[in-house]
Design a protein around this motif. Sequence first.
Motif, PDB file in Angstrom:
ATOM      1  N   PHE A   1      36.695  -3.638  19.808  1.00  4.68           N
ATOM      2  CA  PHE A   1      36.284  -4.968  19.363  1.00  4.68           C
ATOM      3  C   PHE A   1      34.763  -5.080  19.298  1.00  4.68           C
ATOM      4  O   PHE A   1      34.219  -5.684  18.381  1.00  4.68           O
ATOM      5  CB  PHE A   1      36.843  -6.042  20.304  1.00  4.68           C
ATOM      6  CG  PHE A   1      36.425  -7.437  19.917  1.00  4.68           C
ATOM      7  CD1 PHE A   1      37.054  -8.100  18.875  1.00  4.68           C
ATOM      8  CD2 PHE A   1      35.382  -8.072  20.573  1.00  4.68           C
ATOM      9  CE1 PHE A   1      36.660  -9.377  18.496  1.00  4.68           C
ATOM     10  CE2 PHE A   1      34.974  -9.346  20.206  1.00  4.68           C
ATOM     11  CZ  PHE A   1      35.620 -10.000  19.169  1.00  4.68           C
ATOM     12  N   LEU A   2      34.064  -4.480  20.257  1.00  3.01           N
ATOM     13  CA  LEU A   2      32.600  -4.551  20.299  1.00  3.01           C
ATOM     14  C   LEU A   2      31.939  -3.574  19.325  1.00  3.01           C
ATOM     15  O   LEU A   2      30.711  -3.550  19.212  1.00  3.01           O
ATOM     16  CB  LEU A   2      32.111  -4.263  21.722  1.00  3.01           C
ATOM     17  CG  LEU A   2      32.515  -5.288  22.792  1.00  3.01           C
ATOM     18  CD1 LEU A   2      32.194  -4.755  24.189  1.00  3.01           C
ATOM     19  CD2 LEU A   2      31.821  -6.618  22.559  1.00  3.01           C
ATOM     20  N   GLU A   3      32.755  -2.736  18.665  1.00  3.98           N
ATOM     21  CA  GLU A   3      32.260  -1.734  17.716  1.00  3.98           C
ATOM     22  C   GLU A   3      31.269  -0.785  18.378  1.00  3.98           C
ATOM     23  O   GLU A   3      30.193  -0.490  17.849  1.00  3.98           O
ATOM     24  CB  GLU A   3      31.625  -2.420  16.499  1.00  3.98           C
ATOM     25  CG  GLU A   3      32.583  -3.300  15.728  1.00  3.98           C
ATOM     26  CD  GLU A   3      31.942  -3.945  14.510  1.00  3.98           C
ATOM     27  OE1 GLU A   3      30.769  -3.631  14.220  1.00  3.98           O
ATOM     28  OE2 GLU A   3      32.602  -4.744  13.843  1.00  3.98           O
ATOM     29  N   VAL A   4      31.643  -0.281  19.521  1.00  3.56           N
ATOM     30  CA  VAL A   4      30.776   0.625  20.273  1.00  3.56           C
ATOM     31  C   VAL A   4      30.911   2.052  19.738  1.00  3.56           C
ATOM     32  O   VAL A   4      31.993   2.635  19.781  1.00  3.56           O
ATOM     33  CB  VAL A   4      31.118   0.601  21.781  1.00  3.56           C
ATOM     34  CG1 VAL A   4      30.258   1.608  22.542  1.00  3.56           C
ATOM     35  CG2 VAL A   4      30.930  -0.803  22.348  1.00  3.56           C
ATOM     36  N   GLU A   5      29.812   2.582  19.230  1.00  3.75           N
ATOM     37  CA  GLU A   5      29.761   3.996  18.841  1.00  3.75           C
ATOM     38  C   GLU A   5      29.223   4.822  20.004  1.00  3.75           C
ATOM     39  O   GLU A   5      29.773   5.865  20.353  1.00  3.75           O
ATOM     40  CB  GLU A   5      28.868   4.166  17.607  1.00  3.75           C
ATOM     41  CG  GLU A   5      29.470   3.625  16.320  1.00  3.75           C
ATOM     42  CD  GLU A   5      30.628   4.452  15.823  1.00  3.75           C
ATOM     43  OE1 GLU A   5      30.546   5.699  15.901  1.00  3.75           O
ATOM     44  OE2 GLU A   5      31.620   3.859  15.374  1.00  3.75           O
ATOM     45  N   ASP A   6      28.109   4.376  20.544  1.00  8.79           N
ATOM     46  CA  ASP A   6      27.514   5.003  21.727  1.00  8.79           C
ATOM     47  C   ASP A   6      27.344   3.901  22.773  1.00  8.79           C
ATOM     48  O   ASP A   6      26.733   2.866  22.496  1.00  8.79           O
ATOM     49  CB  ASP A   6      26.148   5.608  21.416  1.00  8.79           C
ATOM     50  CG  ASP A   6      26.238   6.729  20.398  1.00  8.79           C
ATOM     51  OD1 ASP A   6      26.718   7.810  20.757  1.00  8.79           O
ATOM     52  OD2 ASP A   6      25.826   6.499  19.240  1.00  8.79           O
ATOM     53  N   GLY A   7      27.849   4.141  23.952  1.00  3.40           N
ATOM     54  CA  GLY A   7      27.703   3.141  24.998  1.00  3.40           C
ATOM     55  C   GLY A   7      28.812   3.209  26.020  1.00  3.40           C
ATOM     56  O   GLY A   7      29.682   4.086  25.965  1.00  3.40           O
ATOM     57  N   THR A   8      28.763   2.271  26.949  1.00  3.13           N
ATOM     58  CA  THR A   8      29.723   2.220  28.040  1.00  3.13           C
ATOM     59  C   THR A   8      30.290   0.809  28.129  1.00  3.13           C
ATOM     60  O   THR A   8      29.544  -0.165  28.096  1.00  3.13           O
ATOM     61  CB  THR A   8      29.041   2.584  29.376  1.00  3.13           C
ATOM     62  OG1 THR A   8      28.481   3.896  29.253  1.00  3.13           O
ATOM     63  CG2 THR A   8      30.029   2.560  30.525  1.00  3.13           C
ATOM     64  N   VAL A   9      31.606   0.715  28.229  1.00 11.13           N
ATOM     65  CA  VAL A   9      32.279  -0.572  28.367  1.00 11.13           C
ATOM     66  C   VAL A   9      32.944  -0.630  29.736  1.00 11.13           C
ATOM     67  O   VAL A   9      33.737   0.243  30.091  1.00 11.13           O
ATOM     68  CB  VAL A   9      33.333  -0.781  27.268  1.00 11.13           C
ATOM     69  CG1 VAL A   9      34.045  -2.131  27.458  1.00 11.13           C
ATOM     70  CG2 VAL A   9      32.702  -0.711  25.888  1.00 11.13           C
ATOM     71  N   ILE A  10      32.587  -1.649  30.508  1.00  9.23           N
ATOM     72  CA  ILE A  10      33.160  -1.840  31.832  1.00  9.23           C
ATOM     73  C   ILE A  10      34.000  -3.107  31.782  1.00  9.23           C
ATOM     74  O   ILE A  10      33.478  -4.203  31.580  1.00  9.23           O
ATOM     75  CB  ILE A  10      32.063  -1.961  32.913  1.00  9.23           C
ATOM     76  CG1 ILE A  10      31.161  -0.722  32.869  1.00  9.23           C
ATOM     77  CG2 ILE A  10      32.685  -2.125  34.297  1.00  9.23           C
ATOM     78  CD1 ILE A  10      29.881  -0.870  33.673  1.00  9.23           C
ATOM     79  N   ASP A  11      35.308  -2.948  31.939  1.00  7.45           N
ATOM     80  CA  ASP A  11      36.253  -4.061  31.824  1.00  7.45           C
ATOM     81  C   ASP A  11      36.737  -4.433  33.222  1.00  7.45           C
ATOM     82  O   ASP A  11      37.443  -3.661  33.872  1.00  7.45           O
ATOM     83  CB  ASP A  11      37.426  -3.643  30.937  1.00  7.45           C
ATOM     84  CG  ASP A  11      38.403  -4.793  30.695  1.00  7.45           C
ATOM     85  OD1 ASP A  11      38.177  -5.888  31.232  1.00  7.45           O
ATOM     86  OD2 ASP A  11      39.388  -4.577  29.978  1.00  7.45           O
ATOM     87  N   ILE A  12      36.343  -5.616  33.679  1.00  4.19           N
ATOM     88  CA  ILE A  12      36.680  -6.039  35.041  1.00  4.19           C
ATOM     89  C   ILE A  12      37.702  -7.161  34.970  1.00  4.19           C
ATOM     90  O   ILE A  12      37.405  -8.273  34.536  1.00  4.19           O
ATOM     91  CB  ILE A  12      35.416  -6.501  35.795  1.00  4.19           C
ATOM     92  CG1 ILE A  12      34.429  -5.332  35.847  1.00  4.19           C
ATOM     93  CG2 ILE A  12      35.778  -6.966  37.203  1.00  4.19           C
ATOM     94  CD1 ILE A  12      33.058  -5.705  36.319  1.00  4.19           C
ATOM     95  N   GLY A  13      38.908  -6.836  35.361  1.00  5.23           N
ATOM     96  CA  GLY A  13      39.990  -7.796  35.332  1.00  5.23           C
ATOM     97  C   GLY A  13      40.293  -8.343  36.713  1.00  5.23           C
ATOM     98  O   GLY A  13      39.475  -8.262  37.640  1.00  5.23           O
ATOM     99  N   GLY A  14      41.488  -8.876  36.860  1.00  7.73           N
ATOM    100  CA  GLY A  14      41.868  -9.439  38.140  1.00  7.73           C
ATOM    101  C   GLY A  14      42.061  -8.395  39.226  1.00  7.73           C
ATOM    102  O   GLY A  14      41.710  -8.614  40.382  1.00  7.73           O
ATOM    103  N   GLY A  15      42.628  -7.241  38.844  1.00  6.10           N
ATOM    104  CA  GLY A  15      42.954  -6.250  39.860  1.00  6.10           C
ATOM    105  C   GLY A  15      42.179  -4.955  39.800  1.00  6.10           C
ATOM    106  O   GLY A  15      42.143  -4.202  40.783  1.00  6.10           O
TER     107      GLY A  15
END
Length: 280
Positions: A140-154
């Motif tokens: 969704f963020l259209e990341v080609e180079d980078g890091t995505v940190i997804d912090i949910g409930g658990g």
Amino acid sequence: MNNKINYTNEKLTSFASVVNGKLPIRKVSKNETLKIGVDLGTSSIVVTVIDKDNNPIYGAYEYANTVQDGIVVNYLESVEILQRLKQKVERVLGRKLTTACGAIPPGTGESSARIVANVIEATGMDCFQVVDEPTAAGLFLEVEDGTVIDIGGGTTGLSIFKHGTLLKSIDEPTGGTHMTLVLAGNRKIPYVEAELLKKNKSRENEVFPIIRPVVEKMASIAKNAFDKDIVLPVYVVGGSTNFKEFENAFEKVLKVDVIKPKYPQYVTPLGIAMYDNAGE
């Protein structure tokens, strides 16, 4: 970079306004391709609908306690809640939902993915794919180079991308639930009361200093996952990041700038829907 995140924020703001009833829902034609995402989260279940060009159309959610640390622990209730959400979306759009993509935290295994698919299919939708959550957010963020940190409930999930290729994807059992537990212990109040306190924006200045050590632990998880090289930029998403000092706490541990999109709780659900290509 600024143009890209500005465009992303515009999409998220528009979607949030539709979900919250502040903007009208556009009409959907009878033969139009719809792509559906189902996010079975620790604190809520979310259904998102986008068009063939990945423009958000509608979304619905319901608070739930059917998932723990990314694993479905109450199958029947998950199906019942998703069935209600599906029926709501179908009433609003005037269309049947026939397919959907699900998601799981990285590394939770094939059996976990199968359970998520079973929940979706028990509501009458075909599920042809189950993706990992931070990778969906990256799409969704259209990341080609980078890091995505997804912090949910658990959990805290992390995906690292280089030249459009996923290099690494990990998950650790630390998330919003752990924030609530720390807050409950500090204030000596029941978990449910602590959860409400955590979500009260007017009390954020007193709440965040208490849960900050949990946020710093999440940042340490991310830092350890990088090994020697941090792939920039770094994005944080997920409902548990909805504190104004969140990025600051992360940046102090990682020693790099951190980007948090607007309405970060909707990034992953919309990314999940983008993987539902069965209708195309």
